[in-house]
Design a protein around this motif. Structure first.
Motif, PDB file in Angstrom:
ATOM      1  N   ALA A   1       0.836  -1.206   0.000  1.00  0.00           N
ATOM      2  CA  ALA A   1       0.000   0.000   0.000  1.00  0.00           C
ATOM      3  C   ALA A   1       0.872   1.258   0.000  1.00  0.00           C
ATOM      4  N   TRP A   2       1.924   1.246   0.799  1.00  0.00           N
ATOM      5  CA  TRP A   2       2.841   2.390   0.847  1.00  0.00           C
ATOM      6  C   TRP A   2       3.513   2.588  -0.508  1.00  0.00           C
ATOM      7  N   TYR A   3       3.874   1.497  -1.148  1.00  0.00           N
ATOM      8  CA  TYR A   3       4.497   1.531  -2.468  1.00  0.00           C
ATOM      9  C   TYR A   3       3.546   2.161  -3.491  1.00  0.00           C
ATOM     10  N   SER A   4       2.261   1.828  -3.393  1.00  0.00           N
ATOM     11  CA  SER A   4       1.276   2.406  -4.317  1.00  0.00           C
ATOM     12  C   SER A   4       1.199   3.916  -4.143  1.00  0.00           C
ATOM     13  N   MET A   5       1.242   4.358  -2.889  1.00  0.00           N
ATOM     14  CA  MET A   5       1.195   5.798  -2.619  1.00  0.00           C
ATOM     15  C   MET A   5       2.422   6.498  -3.190  1.00  0.00           C
ATOM     16  N   LEU A   6       3.610   5.896  -3.006  1.00  0.00           N
ATOM     17  CA  LEU A   6       4.836   6.513  -3.499  1.00  0.00           C
ATOM     18  C   LEU A   6       4.837   6.625  -5.024  1.00  0.00           C
ATOM     19  N   TRP A   7       4.412   5.552  -5.696  1.00  0.00           N
ATOM     20  CA  TRP A   7       4.402   5.583  -7.162  1.00  0.00           C
ATOM     21  C   TRP A   7       3.361   6.576  -7.683  1.00  0.00           C
ATOM     22  N   SER A   8       2.211   6.630  -7.035  1.00  0.00           N
ATOM     23  CA  SER A   8       1.185   7.569  -7.514  1.00  0.00           C
ATOM     24  C   SER A   8       1.663   9.008  -7.372  1.00  0.00           C
ATOM     25  N   MET A   9       2.301   9.321  -6.246  1.00  0.00           N
ATOM     26  CA  MET A   9       2.809  10.682  -6.066  1.00  0.00           C
ATOM     27  C   MET A   9       3.927  10.991  -7.052  1.00  0.00           C
ATOM     28  N   MET A  10       4.751   9.971  -7.346  1.00  0.00           N
ATOM     29  CA  MET A  10       5.835  10.176  -8.299  1.00  0.00           C
ATOM     30  C   MET A  10       5.288  10.469  -9.698  1.00  0.00           C
ATOM     31  N   ILE A  11       4.322   9.687 -10.136  1.00  0.00           N
ATOM     32  CA  ILE A  11       3.813   9.838 -11.503  1.00  0.00           C
ATOM     33  C   ILE A  11       2.861  11.028 -11.623  1.00  0.00           C
ATOM     34  N   LEU A  12       1.952  11.178 -10.669  1.00  0.00           N
ATOM     35  CA  LEU A  12       0.946  12.234 -10.769  1.00  0.00           C
ATOM     36  C   LEU A  12       1.513  13.608 -10.445  1.00  0.00           C
ATOM     37  N   GLY A  13       2.561  13.622  -9.631  1.00  0.00           N
ATOM     38  CA  GLY A  13       3.179  14.898  -9.290  1.00  0.00           C
ATOM     39  C   GLY A  13       2.310  15.724  -8.368  1.00  0.00           C
ATOM     40  N   ASP A  14       1.946  16.890  -8.808  1.00  0.00           N
ATOM     41  CA  ASP A  14       1.178  17.815  -7.986  1.00  0.00           C
ATOM     42  C   ASP A  14       0.075  18.428  -8.843  1.00  0.00           C
ATOM     43  N   SER A  15      -0.999  18.849  -8.200  1.00  0.00           N
ATOM     44  CA  SER A  15      -2.087  19.486  -8.947  1.00  0.00           C
ATOM     45  C   SER A  15      -1.624  20.793  -9.590  1.00  0.00           C
ATOM     46  N   ASN A  16      -0.583  21.383  -9.012  1.00  0.00           N
ATOM     47  CA  ASN A  16       0.062  22.555  -9.614  1.00  0.00           C
ATOM     48  C   ASN A  16       1.260  22.056 -10.419  1.00  0.00           C
ATOM     49  N   PRO A  17       1.198  22.085 -11.744  1.00  0.00           N
ATOM     50  CA  PRO A  17       2.295  21.541 -12.559  1.00  0.00           C
ATOM     51  C   PRO A  17       3.659  22.124 -12.219  1.00  0.00           C
ATOM     52  N   ASN A  18       3.693  23.363 -11.728  1.00  0.00           N
ATOM     53  CA  ASN A  18       4.961  24.006 -11.394  1.00  0.00           C
ATOM     54  C   ASN A  18       5.625  23.369 -10.171  1.00  0.00           C
ATOM     55  N   GLN A  19       4.852  22.605  -9.406  1.00  0.00           N
ATOM     56  CA  GLN A  19       5.377  21.971  -8.207  1.00  0.00           C
ATOM     57  C   GLN A  19       5.683  20.484  -8.412  1.00  0.00           C
TER      58      GLN A  19
END
Length: 593
Positions: free
Chosen positions: A397-415
């Protein structure tokens, strides 16, 4: 019966005979005479064999479209032969990886590259390998490793499409998280899709006049149905942050259909959409609601627009809110607005929070929820000890969270780059510790993200080292006169004398070979036998790899519990009741153990 007897039988009877034959027998039957051979080339025969043998197909196969088309339009026998050949090649690779650690990661990648269609084969290898097989633990473990890589690869692909603002169904965006923790036979994206289709059909079956209702009434009926089936909400609200509540497939298929509001709303929206109701998750703080929008030609109550006067976007005829997690009734906009005021949200922000959100925001919010749930699980583990039962795998589950944050990034593209840099060290550490077979994801997903960035050199060095380690033979550590003082062997099961955990031995050193800093930190020289006693590499029941002094090992002779047996397959073939230890599958590294 000779072949002349078959020639006298009517085609209808020959077809009936072939209908009950397995594929190999079908081919043998076709060799008996010309009439039989003709029957075995019938597309219906091989379509049936394809449907019976394989449940999972790749998107490029267009299997649903082909199944609904006339059989003669598809070369079903050719498809069967091609799929059977893929299974044969994948199985040969799998047998090879079981035999040696060398090229193991590469072989897992080669198997995964065959595509999602090999899932049937590896489900059978994982679930149907008999308990008395000589390599039962290794076979199940590595079959599960292949399945995991297939699932995670699909999840990364879905999130990549979301990050590029491409069309992905809401249930697929959330179901991608489930693919990291999936353990049973049900719960992947196709299963979720079929279950949502079934629920939508159930609503129509219960109310034959459903399609004639207004959007407002439909929206309420959908919520009533889902709540009556206990498919949304949480019967144990004190367990609100339980890790399992973050996963849509668990909410759909587990006997207790508990979920967070976000997952309940996602189920509601997916079913409503199948019934012609434009429902989307909201941006509401802390508790997600469903936002239902009126069609372009009528209001929510079914009135034609020219008869309804001028409408504003926030009009009750244009927008309504549902909270299927709590109730099947419509949630008044005024009550939602009052709560926003109580939270201190300024009026200019109200429309944003009351409106619908994007799939990207939903995915990011799910990742944050999983992070909070995992942290709560780990805090509870530290407080009470032991591994949580009845929950998804915490590390997955933790791995899924890390990969999603890595790929999706941030709602603000500049971040986005900043967010990825924050996540990168945690993702790499977790990959190396728990999912080393995912090297290709590091290579093909992370490297392009950090092209021309300072992290690229580190990533390339990591990949090169991992490839080299996989390609090289393990340096053997044979037993000799110099190792005669070692008491224990690879494969033995033990309890730590000082700390409350169990584990098994996966390697040894004749004396402590750790760095001086670790030796000082762990106060090794304060042990009665100090640093010059043998030390053992072990895997603990919390899945951590540790380094343990010989004097702290207390050998156990009973069979380990299921969680340790599952972990053992990475290193061992089976448990042997006679020697009271595991049978090694790392003989290339420790040939005499």
């Amino acid at each position: 019966m000779d072949s002349s007897s078959f020639r006298n039988l009517p085609d209808e009877l020959l077809e009936a005979i072939v209908f009950y034959l397995p594929p190999d027998a079908t081919l043998a039957f076709g060799s008996t005479c010309r009439a039989c051979n003709k029957i075995t080339y019938e597309p219906l025969v091989w379509r049936r064999h394809c449907r019976q043998r394989w449940h999972y197909w790749q998107d490029k196969d267009d299997i649903d479209e082909r199944l609904h088309a006339p059989p003669v339009q598809t070369k079903w026998r050719q498809i069967y032969n091609e799929r059977a050949m893929v299974d044969k090649q994948a199985l040969a690779n799998f047998e090879a990886l079981l035999g040696t650690q060398q090229y193991r990661i590469q072989r897992i990648e080669e198997i995964s590259n065959f595509g999602y269609g090999i899932k049937d084969l590896f489900l059978a290898l994982r679930d149907d390998t008999p308990d008395d097989a000589e390599d039962v633990l290794a076979r199940r473990y590595y079959a599960n490793a292949v399945l995991g890589q297939l699932h995670r690869g699909t999840a990364l692909e879905k999130w990549a499409r979301v990050q590029k603002r491409q069309m992905v169904a809401l249930e697929e965006v959330l179901g991608a998280y489930d693919l990291f923790v999936l353990t049973g036979k049900r719960g992947d994206l196709s299963d979720v899709e079929k279950e949502l289709d079934r629920l939508a059909a159930g609503i129509r079956a219960r109310d034959p006049e459903f399609d004639a209702l207004s959007i407002r009434v439909k929206a309420i009926r959908v919520a009533k149905y889902l709540r009556s089936e206990q498919l949304v909400g949480n019967p144990n609200e004190h367990d609100y942050h339980a890790l399992r509540n973050n996963f849509i497939s668990i909410a759909l298929f587990d006997s207790v259909h508990s979920s967070l509001p976000l997952q309940s709303v996602a189920i509601y929206c997916a079913v409503a959409r199948r019934l012609g109701v434009n429902a989307k998750p909201s941006n509401y703080p802390y508790h997600v609601h469903a936002v239902i929008e009126a069609p372009s030609d009528v209001t929510l109550d079914g009135k034609r627009r020219e008869d309804s006067g001028e409408l504003t976007p926030e009009s009750a005829d244009e927008l309504m809110h549902m909270d299927p997690w709590r109730t099947s009734d419509e949630v008044p906009r005024d009550s939602l607005t009052r709560r926003l005021i109580q939270m201190g949200v300024q009026p200019p922000q109200h429309a944003y929070h009351l409106g619908s959100t994007s799939n990207l925001e939903v995915a990011l919010r799910t990742g944050r929820n999983i992070m909070n749930s995992v942290q709560e699980v780990r805090q509870n583990q530290q407080a009470i000890g032991g591994r949580p039962s009845g929950q998804p795998d915490v590390d997955a589950a933790w791995y899924s969270m890390l990969w999603s944050m890595m790929i999706l990034g941030d709602s603000n593209p500049n971040q986005t780059l900043h967010r990825r840099r924050q996540v990168l060290p945690y993702l790499i550490e977790h990959y190396q510790t728990h999912f080393p077979e995912d090297l290709s994801f590091i290579e093909h997903t992370l490297v392009p993200m950090f092209d021309s960035e300072r992290e690229l050199h580190v990533l390339m060095h990591l990949i090169t080292a991992a490839r080299k380690a996989d390609q090289n033979k393990k340096a053997p550590s044979p037993r000799s006169a110099a190792t005669s003082h070692l008491r224990y062997k690879v494969g033995q099961y033990f309890h730590h004398k000082r700390y409350p955990y169990e584990g098994f031995v996966i390697g040894w050193d004749v004396k402590c070979s750790a760095e001086d800093r670790w030796i000082q930190q762990m106060r090794v020289d304060d042990l009665p036998r100090g640093r010059n006693q043998p030390f053992y590499h072990i895997v603990a029941d919390d899945k951590s790899v540790r380094y343990v002094a010989e004097e702290n090992i207390n050998i156990l002779e009973h069979k380990p519990a299921a969680p340790l047996m599952d972990l053992a397959g990475r290193y061992f073939n089976r448990w042997d009741d006679e020697i009271k230890a595991f049978v090694s599958n790392i003989k290339d590294e420790y040939p005499d153990d």
